[in-house]
Design an enzyme around this catalytic site. Structure first.
Site, PDB file in Angstrom:
ATOM      1  N   HIS A   1      23.806  30.918  43.396  1.00  0.00           N
ATOM      2  CA  HIS A   1      23.098  30.065  42.417  1.00  0.00           C
ATOM      3  C   HIS A   1      23.316  28.582  42.721  1.00  0.00           C
ATOM      4  CE1 HIS A   1      22.240  28.080  38.591  1.00  0.00           C
ATOM      5  NE2 HIS A   1      23.519  27.782  38.441  1.00  0.00           N
TER       6      HIS A   1
ATOM      7  N   HIS B   1      24.253  27.146  45.428  1.00  0.00           N
ATOM      8  CA  HIS B   1      23.747  26.650  46.711  1.00  0.00           C
ATOM      9  C   HIS B   1      22.235  26.415  46.651  1.00  0.00           C
ATOM     10  CE1 HIS B   1      27.774  27.446  48.274  1.00  0.00           C
ATOM     11  NE2 HIS B   1      27.440  26.617  49.253  1.00  0.00           N
TER      12      HIS B   1
ATOM     13  N   ARG C   1      33.428  36.399  44.535  1.00  0.00           N
ATOM     14  CA  ARG C   1      33.417  35.066  45.135  1.00  0.00           C
ATOM     15  C   ARG C   1      34.858  34.698  45.463  1.00  0.00           C
ATOM     16  NH1 ARG C   1      32.553  30.621  40.281  1.00  0.00           N
ATOM     17  NH2 ARG C   1      32.864  29.207  42.032  1.00  0.00           N
TER      18      ARG C   1
HETATM   19 FE1  HAS Z   1      24.485  26.446  36.950  1.00  0.00          FE
HETATM   20  C1  HAS Z   1      27.431  28.198  37.303  1.00  0.00           C
HETATM   21  C2  HAS Z   1      23.763  28.173  34.105  1.00  0.00           C
HETATM   22  C3  HAS Z   1      21.595  24.591  36.541  1.00  0.00           C
HETATM   23  C4  HAS Z   1      25.539  24.259  39.369  1.00  0.00           C
HETATM   24  N1  HAS Z   1      26.155  26.284  38.129  1.00  0.00           N
HETATM   25  C5  HAS Z   1      27.240  27.105  38.122  1.00  0.00           C
HETATM   26  C6  HAS Z   1      28.197  26.646  39.084  1.00  0.00           C
HETATM   27  C7  HAS Z   1      27.682  25.495  39.642  1.00  0.00           C
HETATM   28  C8  HAS Z   1      26.388  25.288  39.035  1.00  0.00           C
HETATM   29  C9  HAS Z   1      28.341  24.614  40.670  1.00  0.00           C
HETATM   30  O1  HAS Z   1      25.307  29.953  32.116  1.00  0.00           O
HETATM   31  C10 HAS Z   1      29.513  27.319  39.440  1.00  0.00           C
HETATM   32  C11 HAS Z   1      30.688  26.745  38.752  1.00  0.00           C
HETATM   33  C12 HAS Z   1      31.953  27.449  39.209  1.00  0.00           C
HETATM   34  O2  HAS Z   1      32.493  27.060  40.251  1.00  0.00           O
HETATM   35  O3  HAS Z   1      32.343  28.424  38.557  1.00  0.00           O
HETATM   36  N2  HAS Z   1      22.946  26.433  35.598  1.00  0.00           N
HETATM   37  C13 HAS Z   1      22.835  27.227  34.529  1.00  0.00           C
HETATM   38  C14 HAS Z   1      21.584  26.951  33.835  1.00  0.00           C
HETATM   39  C15 HAS Z   1      20.971  25.934  34.545  1.00  0.00           C
HETATM   40  C16 HAS Z   1      21.841  25.608  35.638  1.00  0.00           C
HETATM   41  C17 HAS Z   1      21.062  27.613  32.607  1.00  0.00           C
HETATM   42  N3  HAS Z   1      23.707  24.764  37.802  1.00  0.00           N
HETATM   43  C18 HAS Z   1      22.515  24.156  37.474  1.00  0.00           C
HETATM   44  C19 HAS Z   1      22.348  22.970  38.258  1.00  0.00           C
HETATM   45  C20 HAS Z   1      23.467  22.871  39.063  1.00  0.00           C
HETATM   46  C21 HAS Z   1      24.305  24.011  38.761  1.00  0.00           C
HETATM   47  C22 HAS Z   1      21.167  22.031  38.164  1.00  0.00           C
HETATM   48  C23 HAS Z   1      23.850  21.842  40.066  1.00  0.00           C
HETATM   49  C24 HAS Z   1      23.220  20.746  40.292  1.00  0.00           C
HETATM   50  N4  HAS Z   1      25.418  27.929  35.924  1.00  0.00           N
HETATM   51  C25 HAS Z   1      24.964  28.459  34.754  1.00  0.00           C
HETATM   52  C26 HAS Z   1      25.983  29.409  34.252  1.00  0.00           C
HETATM   53  C27 HAS Z   1      27.027  29.410  35.163  1.00  0.00           C
HETATM   54  C28 HAS Z   1      26.639  28.463  36.198  1.00  0.00           C
HETATM   55  C29 HAS Z   1      25.947  30.202  33.037  1.00  0.00           C
HETATM   56  C30 HAS Z   1      28.334  30.206  35.066  1.00  0.00           C
HETATM   57  C31 HAS Z   1      28.231  31.476  35.805  1.00  0.00           C
HETATM   58  C32 HAS Z   1      29.571  32.205  35.788  1.00  0.00           C
HETATM   59  O4  HAS Z   1      29.663  33.228  35.121  1.00  0.00           O
HETATM   60  O5  HAS Z   1      30.517  31.765  36.443  1.00  0.00           O
HETATM   61  C33 HAS Z   1      19.654  25.269  34.167  1.00  0.00           C
HETATM   62  O6  HAS Z   1      19.867  23.894  33.998  1.00  0.00           O
HETATM   63  C34 HAS Z   1      18.562  25.517  35.162  1.00  0.00           C
HETATM   64  C35 HAS Z   1      17.220  24.982  34.679  1.00  0.00           C
HETATM   65  C36 HAS Z   1      16.265  24.818  35.813  1.00  0.00           C
HETATM   66  C37 HAS Z   1      14.991  25.249  35.837  1.00  0.00           C
HETATM   67  C38 HAS Z   1      14.137  25.016  37.056  1.00  0.00           C
HETATM   68  C39 HAS Z   1      13.044  23.956  36.860  1.00  0.00           C
HETATM   69  C40 HAS Z   1      12.333  23.698  38.144  1.00  0.00           C
HETATM   70  C41 HAS Z   1      11.999  22.467  38.623  1.00  0.00           C
HETATM   71  C42 HAS Z   1      11.353  22.363  39.968  1.00  0.00           C
HETATM   72  C43 HAS Z   1       9.857  22.357  39.860  1.00  0.00           C
HETATM   73  C44 HAS Z   1       9.264  22.427  41.210  1.00  0.00           C
HETATM   74  C45 HAS Z   1       8.158  21.786  41.570  1.00  0.00           C
HETATM   75  C46 HAS Z   1       7.686  21.946  42.927  1.00  0.00           C
HETATM   76  C47 HAS Z   1       7.410  20.917  40.662  1.00  0.00           C
HETATM   77  C48 HAS Z   1      14.384  25.944  34.688  1.00  0.00           C
HETATM   78  C49 HAS Z   1      12.237  21.213  37.862  1.00  0.00           C
HETATM   79  C50 HAS Z   1       6.192  22.006  43.005  1.00  0.00           C
HETATM   80  C51 HAS Z   1       5.800  23.284  43.536  1.00  0.00           C
HETATM   81  C52 HAS Z   1       4.543  23.526  43.947  1.00  0.00           C
HETATM   82  C53 HAS Z   1       4.265  24.891  44.466  1.00  0.00           C
HETATM   83  C54 HAS Z   1       3.451  22.541  43.910  1.00  0.00           C
END
Ligand code: HAS
Length: 551
Positions: free
Chosen positions: A376, A378, A441
């Site tokens: 996730h 990475h 991990r």
């Molecule tokens: Fe996370 C664990 C939940 C976002 C980093 N996360 C981690 C860890 C890291 C990390 C480093 O609820 C591990 C920590 C450790 O060492 O134990 N994370 C989330 C959720 C989001 C999320 C709900 N994480 C991030 C981001 C990170 C990051 C951003 C780094 C920068 N995460 C967790 C949870 C854990 C977790 C649990 C704990 C797991 C466990 O049990 O240990 C949300 O913020 C994500 C929302 C993002 C979206 C995507 C939107 C998409 C966009 C791109 C659009 C693309 C376009 C391209 C426009 C809904 C904005 C155009 C395409 C065309 C085709 C034209």
């Protein structure tokens, strides 16, 4: 409509300060990337580290250098340049704060790094108890945090000065975003500061006998999840403000961008318990409340995705793109400043979806502490965020050094992005699948001996080594491009792209810049989400019953 073009060129003195940060960041990238390469080899079960170097030591180098040092230094370099470009040159005092911050952070980094290399601080990048490091490691990290506070004060003061000089006007969007990110960082890092100053430092110095492990983990994750948004928001600054200009378009909506940043400010901190869903000692009600708040912090990312699609489509249609997807072909696919962050955006779609899985309480039981989690981050951090930093470096460094991003360097930039996409797809997919099969991990597979062959996740560990090797090659290409842009590319002018706001954006409500209101909501949410869980932890702590010994 906000004024986004106060200066067209960053002042030379501010450029020097910004560059100093950026250089440290790229040194951290190279060394941290090398540690990552060694790590995937060890995990493949086919390789043993030489000279008694430990797996966890290398893992600590990797996590600390990439998660804490590359990020903080790059973010500050970019933010200093961004504020100077949009609000105007720093005063001598503001710049001095920047330099004091830089040196404190650098001295702290060196101190912590030496301890890790001496194997006296093999505590991983999360460094919470019961793992214990040498006190110099904690002191080093304290210097990094205090230095970052001082450095960020310089940036905030420049913004405050702008607002005083332009009463009643909407501030430059990029400067506003920098201030939000710095406030987020400050509020979040208070948690880790309390843990280091009152628990880990005195404990490592032998001043106190023991610490409350659950409290130290809770304080870390109060900081730790906001930390990931502190990494993310500079990438969003590039996506909202820089990319539209690179593609020849405009910011879709100033208000939407500001609202999404304010939502990050209020929702990033009170969600840390979602990292502790499997831990006993915290009431399930509070875990559930923080799961709900986690779903709220997804909203500003969805708003960002919407805004980006709108920006791309508007520009593509302006260029004559017809039909449902005709606009897509019109985007500048040969420009490294666009395509490298774009690959990051694509990676963020599955990365974000994986985050929602992680946050979904019951599903977290399946993936917690498996290699799914590194899969996730990475995609989110090591792709969406880091690729955006690289894409920004391709114009930021030459802008600051007075050089040109030549055609061949642009092509190499694209090569590095494509290599990254290939390497990361292989590595991260393998991590997700192996995680679902139960592969833990942070495991030193050499300790499993011959029995490891029995595990059906081993082929995926080998795939990770293949992907990791491709990623390291990409890092070498990026390092080459950065060195050229810093010292050897032809002299010239490179633009610091800042888009203006689209005419249909409408006026920005002043409420969106009323920091007092948003900070009050933030504090209220933190008090709501954390008071009872922390009170419970302290009062149920075995040592807690003996007075203040729980620290
Ligand atoms: Fe996370 C664990 C939940 C976002 C980093 N996360 C981690 C860890 C890291 C990390 C480093 O609820 C591990 C920590 C450790 O060492 O134990 N994370 C989330 C959720 C989001 C999320 C709900 N994480 C991030 C981001 C990170 C990051 C951003 C780094 C920068 N995460 C967790 C949870 C854990 C977790 C649990 C704990 C797991 C466990 O049990 O240990 C949300 O913020 C994500 C929302 C993002 C979206 C995507 C939107 C998409 C966009 C791109 C659009 C693309 C376009 C391209 C426009 C809904 C904005 C155009 C395409 C065309 C085709 C034209």
């Amino acid at each position: 409509m906000s004024l986004n073009n106060a200066m067209t060129k960053v002042d030379r003195r501010d450029a020097k300060l910004a560059l100093a940060h950026v250089y440290v960041a790229f040194i951290a990238l190279l060394l941290g990337g090398l540690a990552g390469l060694l790590q995937v080899f060890v995990r493949s079960g086919q390789f043993k580290l030489p000279a008694g170097i430990g797996y966890y030591q290398v893992l600590t180098v990797h996590g600390v250098l990439l998660g804490l040092i590359l990020t903080t230094f790059f973010i500050f370099g970019f933010q200093i340049a961004g504020v100077s470009r949009t609000s105007g040159t720093f005063t001598d005092k503001q710049r001095l704060l920047g330099w004091i911050g830089f040196w404190l952070m650098t001295i702290g980094t060196v101190a912590a790094a030496v301890m890790v290399l001496l194997n006296k601080a093999t505590v991983l990048y999360t460094f919470y108890a019961p793992l214990q490091a040498h006190w110099i490691f904690y002191l080093g990290l304290t210097l990094v945090v205090v230095g970052s506070w001082i450095g960020s004060a310089g940036q905030i003061l420049r913004y405050v000065q702008w607002r005083k000089e332009h009463k009643g006007q909407t501030s430059p969007l990029l400067s506003f975003m920098v201030v939000v990110n710095n406030l987020l960082w400050f509020v979040a890092s208070l948690g880790v500061a309390v843990s280091v100053l009152f628990q880990l430092l005195p404990w490592s110095l032998g001043l106190i006998e023991r610490v409350d492990v659950l409290l130290s983990r809770t304080l870390f994750w109060y900081f730790g999840h906001a930390l990931v948004y502190f990494w993310l928001l500079p990438a969003y600054m590039v996506w909202y403000v820089v990319i539209p200009k690179v593609i020849g378009g405009k910011v879709f909506s100033d208000s939407l961008a500001r609202l999404s940043f304010m939502l990050f400010l209020i929702f990033s901190v009170p969600v840390g318990l979602h990292h502790q869903l499997t831990e006993p000692g915290i009431d399930t009600t509070w875990k559930f409340i923080q799961v709900v708040l986690t779903m709220a912090v997804v909203v500003p990312s969805l708003m960002t995705a919407f805004s980006l699609f709108a920006t791309f489509e508007l520009r593509g249609r302006e260029l004559g793109g017809k039909g449902l997807f005709g606009w897509f072909k019109k985007l500048p696919w040969k420009d490294a400043r666009f395509i490298v962050p774009f690959i990051g955006m694509l990676a963020f779609i599955p990365g974000g979806a994986g985050g929602i899985v992680n946050a979904s309480y019951q599903m977290n039981q399946l993936i917690h502490n498996t290699i799914w989690v590194p899969g996730h981050f990475h995609l989110t951090f090591a792709s969406a965020v880091v690729l955006t930093y690289f894409g920004a470096a391709f114009w930021l460094i030459p802008h600051l050094t007075g050089r040109k991003l030549t055609k061949s360097l642009n092509s190499l930039g694209i090569v590095s992005g494509v290599l990254w996409a290939v390497g990361m797809t292989i590595m991260s997919t393998a991590m997700h699948i192996a995680g679902l099969l139960g592969a833990p991990r942070r495991s030193d597979y050499s300790e499993y001996g011959g029995a490891q062959q029995a595990y059906d996740w081993i082929p995926y560990q080998i795939a990770q080594a293949v992907g990791g090797t491709i990623l390291f090659i990409a890092i070498l290409v990026i390092t080459y491009v950065v060195i050229k842009l810093a010292w050897f590319a032809p002299k010239g002018e490179e633009e610091f792209p800042i888009a203006s706001i689209h005419e249909s954006s409408g006026p920005t409500p002043p409420m969106l810049e009323n920091f007092k209101v948003w900070l009050v909501i933030l504090v209220a949410l933190i008090i709501f989400a954390y008071t009872i869980p922390i009170f419970d932890i302290i009062s149920n702590s075995p040592a807690g019953s003996k007075g203040f010994k729980f620290w």
